[in-house]
Design a protein around this motif. Structure first.
Motif, PDB file in Angstrom:
ATOM      1  N   PRO A  62       0.797  -1.234   0.000  1.00 17.38           N
ATOM      2  CA  PRO A  62       0.000   0.000   0.000  1.00 17.38           C
ATOM      3  C   PRO A  62       0.826   1.279   0.000  1.00 17.38           C
ATOM      4  O   PRO A  62       0.376   2.298  -0.519  1.00 17.38           O
ATOM      5  N   HIS A  63       2.042   1.240   0.556  1.00 16.91           N
ATOM      6  CA  HIS A  63       2.855   2.453   0.570  1.00 16.91           C
ATOM      7  C   HIS A  63       3.418   2.774  -0.815  1.00 16.91           C
ATOM      8  O   HIS A  63       3.899   3.878  -1.056  1.00 16.91           O
ATOM      9  N   ARG A  64       3.375   1.784  -1.726  1.00 17.01           N
ATOM     10  CA  ARG A  64       3.883   1.985  -3.074  1.00 17.01           C
ATOM     11  C   ARG A  64       2.925   1.290  -4.056  1.00 17.01           C
ATOM     12  O   ARG A  64       3.242   0.251  -4.624  1.00 17.01           O
ATOM     13  N   PRO A  65       1.719   1.856  -4.225  1.00 18.89           N
ATOM     14  CA  PRO A  65       0.710   1.190  -5.056  1.00 18.89           C
ATOM     15  C   PRO A  65       1.137   1.082  -6.514  1.00 18.89           C
ATOM     16  O   PRO A  65       1.877   1.921  -7.031  1.00 18.89           O
ATOM     17  N   GLU A  66       0.653   0.041  -7.175  1.00 18.33           N
ATOM     18  CA  GLU A  66       0.988  -0.188  -8.573  1.00 18.33           C
ATOM     19  C   GLU A  66       0.480   0.939  -9.458  1.00 18.33           C
ATOM     20  O   GLU A  66       1.113   1.313 -10.445  1.00 18.33           O
ATOM     21  N   GLY A  67      -0.691   1.471  -9.144  1.00 19.27           N
ATOM     22  CA  GLY A  67      -1.203   2.635  -9.865  1.00 19.27           C
ATOM     23  C   GLY A  67      -2.124   2.330 -11.024  1.00 19.27           C
ATOM     24  O   GLY A  67      -2.661   3.250 -11.639  1.00 19.27           O
ATOM     25  N   LEU A  68      -2.323   1.059 -11.349  1.00 20.15           N
ATOM     26  CA  LEU A  68      -3.174   0.720 -12.490  1.00 20.15           C
ATOM     27  C   LEU A  68      -4.602   1.214 -12.246  1.00 20.15           C
ATOM     28  O   LEU A  68      -5.204   0.914 -11.219  1.00 20.15           O
ATOM     29  N   GLY A  69      -5.113   1.984 -13.197  1.00 20.87           N
ATOM     30  CA  GLY A  69      -6.451   2.535 -13.069  1.00 20.87           C
ATOM     31  C   GLY A  69      -6.518   3.869 -12.355  1.00 20.87           C
ATOM     32  O   GLY A  69      -7.592   4.491 -12.280  1.00 20.87           O
ATOM     33  N   ASP A  70      -5.393   4.354 -11.820  1.00 17.01           N
ATOM     34  CA  ASP A  70      -5.391   5.676 -11.168  1.00 17.01           C
ATOM     35  C   ASP A  70      -5.762   6.762 -12.177  1.00 17.01           C
ATOM     36  O   ASP A  70      -5.349   6.709 -13.344  1.00 17.01           O
ATOM     37  N   LEU A  71      -6.506   7.748 -11.713  1.00 18.72           N
ATOM     38  CA  LEU A  71      -6.900   8.874 -12.561  1.00 18.72           C
ATOM     39  C   LEU A  71      -6.164  10.124 -12.087  1.00 18.72           C
ATOM     40  O   LEU A  71      -6.224  10.477 -10.900  1.00 18.72           O
ATOM     41  N   HIS A  72      -5.464  10.785 -13.007  1.00 17.69           N
ATOM     42  CA  HIS A  72      -4.627  11.943 -12.687  1.00 17.69           C
ATOM     43  C   HIS A  72      -5.074  13.184 -13.446  1.00 17.69           C
ATOM     44  O   HIS A  72      -5.621  13.088 -14.556  1.00 17.69           O
ATOM     45  N   VAL A  73      -4.814  14.337 -12.854  1.00 14.77           N
ATOM     46  CA  VAL A  73      -4.702  15.577 -13.626  1.00 14.77           C
ATOM     47  C   VAL A  73      -3.225  15.720 -13.951  1.00 14.77           C
ATOM     48  O   VAL A  73      -2.379  15.740 -13.045  1.00 14.77           O
ATOM     49  N   ALA A  74      -2.905  15.767 -15.248  1.00 16.52           N
ATOM     50  CA  ALA A  74      -1.514  15.749 -15.691  1.00 16.52           C
ATOM     51  C   ALA A  74      -1.244  16.901 -16.642  1.00 16.52           C
ATOM     52  O   ALA A  74      -2.170  17.497 -17.216  1.00 16.52           O
ATOM     53  N   ARG A  75       0.039  17.206 -16.811  1.00 18.79           N
ATOM     54  CA  ARG A  75       0.461  18.273 -17.724  1.00 18.79           C
ATOM     55  C   ARG A  75       1.422  17.700 -18.755  1.00 18.79           C
ATOM     56  O   ARG A  75       2.291  16.890 -18.424  1.00 18.79           O
ATOM     57  N   VAL A  76       1.251  18.097 -20.000  1.00 23.41           N
ATOM     58  CA  VAL A  76       2.161  17.653 -21.049  1.00 23.41           C
ATOM     59  C   VAL A  76       3.532  18.286 -20.796  1.00 23.41           C
ATOM     60  O   VAL A  76       3.676  19.511 -20.787  1.00 23.41           O
TER      61      VAL A  76
END
Length: 369
Positions: free
Chosen positions: A33-47
């Motif tokens: 849990p302290h280092r989640p895989e991240g699959l399916g995470d939704l982000h606000v991102a910048r190019v």
């Protein structure tokens, strides 16, 4: 056929998840849990930059991480500084960041970069893929949380460790790169940055002249190789070297291999190379287990395994003052794992840490003082 069963073992710093079909382990996940895989995470991102040669753009994500957005997944037409919502479709692996896909937003997207939501954990993904499966866990808080998502009927809280001896043995096997084959012989897996090489060793059969026995052993070994590939989340280019068969006879194995390959939607059978190696290609999605556990197992992997054994020791000896003897590297890794030692203390009482520079890897142990 028995209904599938999802087994969830929760221990300090780690969740281990197994999908069982009868006595067969069909899927395996190790989550920290302290280092989640991240699959399916939704982000606000910048190019952050366009990569014309790669056909996409690099996105800046929260925490200083960088991901790749292909043009085919929404990167086309985007320039440096653009803001967007993006979901992780492939976990970070092999030293590369995650792969993403653009997601529509009902309103204009602006900074800062941030995580909007986490993707589902392994137990919930398996539950969605296997709606008839029960989930058995040994952690009360986890059982309560899952009941809030899936309802009470599908979740069983076990008073005993969720993993029996057979599952513990299977997961221990997944931490190494050699797999013994029934009747002798073994598989050895060699992951590299470029490809995965799998060697089949025929064992005692290799010295015989029985061509039928060689063919049967290789067919069984290939079936087990495909299972290990799936369990370990191995992907990319895969080459399998069979044991003791002429190249012309190796082609005879391909028709029997085809239905096994078809059972894994991420896997493709490419054929036989000029050197007689079976060539496979598997789509990358999850982080391979050896990158989570380490190869050989990392100090953190060994430390978390020691804490699991410590919980069992605390159950056998309630009220005893426990100590963990391990190498300084293992103890440092546990100290750097947020919440692991605190979780152990909450569940089993205070744990004294006893550094021993001479403690060999794998010999860490929790004992009563």
């Amino acid at each position: 056929m028995a209904a599938p069963l999802i087994v969830l073992s929760v221990s300090p710093g780690e969740r281990r998840v197994a999908l069982r079909r009868g006595d067969t382990l069909d899927a395996a996940f190790v989550e920290r849990p302290h280092r989640p895989e991240g699959l399916g995470d939704l982000h606000v991102a910048r190019v952050a930059a366009r990569a014309p040669a790669m056909g996409g753009v690099f996105l800046a994500l929260t925490g200083g991480e960088t991901g790749f957005l292909p043009d085919s997944e929404g990167g086309k037409g985007r320039g440096e500084g653009d803001w967007l919502r993006a979901a992780v479709t492939r976990a970070a692996q092999g030293g590369k960041g995650p792969r993403l896909a653009a997601r529509p937003s009902p309103e204009a997207v602006t900074g800062p970069v941030r995580l909007l939501s986490r993707g589902p954990e392994a137990a919930l993904r398996l539950a969605a893929q296997n709606p008839e499966a029960m989930i058995v866990t040994d952690h009360a808080a986890t059982a309560a949380r899952l009941r809030g998502v899936l309802g009470t009927a599908r979740i069983e809280l076990s008073a005993r460790p969720a993993f029996d001896d057979a599952l513990e043995e299977e997961f221990e096997l997944l931490s190494g790169m050699a797999v013994a084959l029934p009747g002798g012989g073994r598989l050895t897996l060699h992951p590299t940055p470029a490809l995965l090489a799998i060697d089949i060793d025929a064992g005692a059969v290799s010295g015989g002249r029985d061509a039928t026995a060689h063919k049967a052993l290789n067919a069984a070994a290939l079936a087990e190789a495909l299972r290990q590939i799936r369990l370990r989340h191995l992907a990319g280019a895969i080459l399998v070297d069979m044991a003791g068969m002429a190249i012309a006879r190796r082609r005879e194995l391909l028709p029997g291999l085809a239905p096994l390959v078809a059972a894994d939607p991420a896997l493709k059978l490419m054929g036989l190379t000029g050197l007689g190696l079976i060539e496979l290609q598997r789509r990358r999605v999850h982080t391979p287990l050896h990158e989570i556990l380490g190869d050989p197992p990392s100090p953190l992997t060994r430390g978390l395994a020691a804490l699991r054994r410590g919980l069992a020791e605390a159950t056998r000896r309630p009220g005893a003052r426990l100590a963990l003897t391990a190498s300084p590297a293992v103890l440092a890794a546990l100290a750097d794992c947020p919440g692991a030692l605190d979780d152990f203390t909450e569940r089993a009482g205070a744990l004294a840490l006893r550094p021993d520079p001479l403690c060999p890897p794998g010999q860490e142990h929790v004992h009563a003082e």
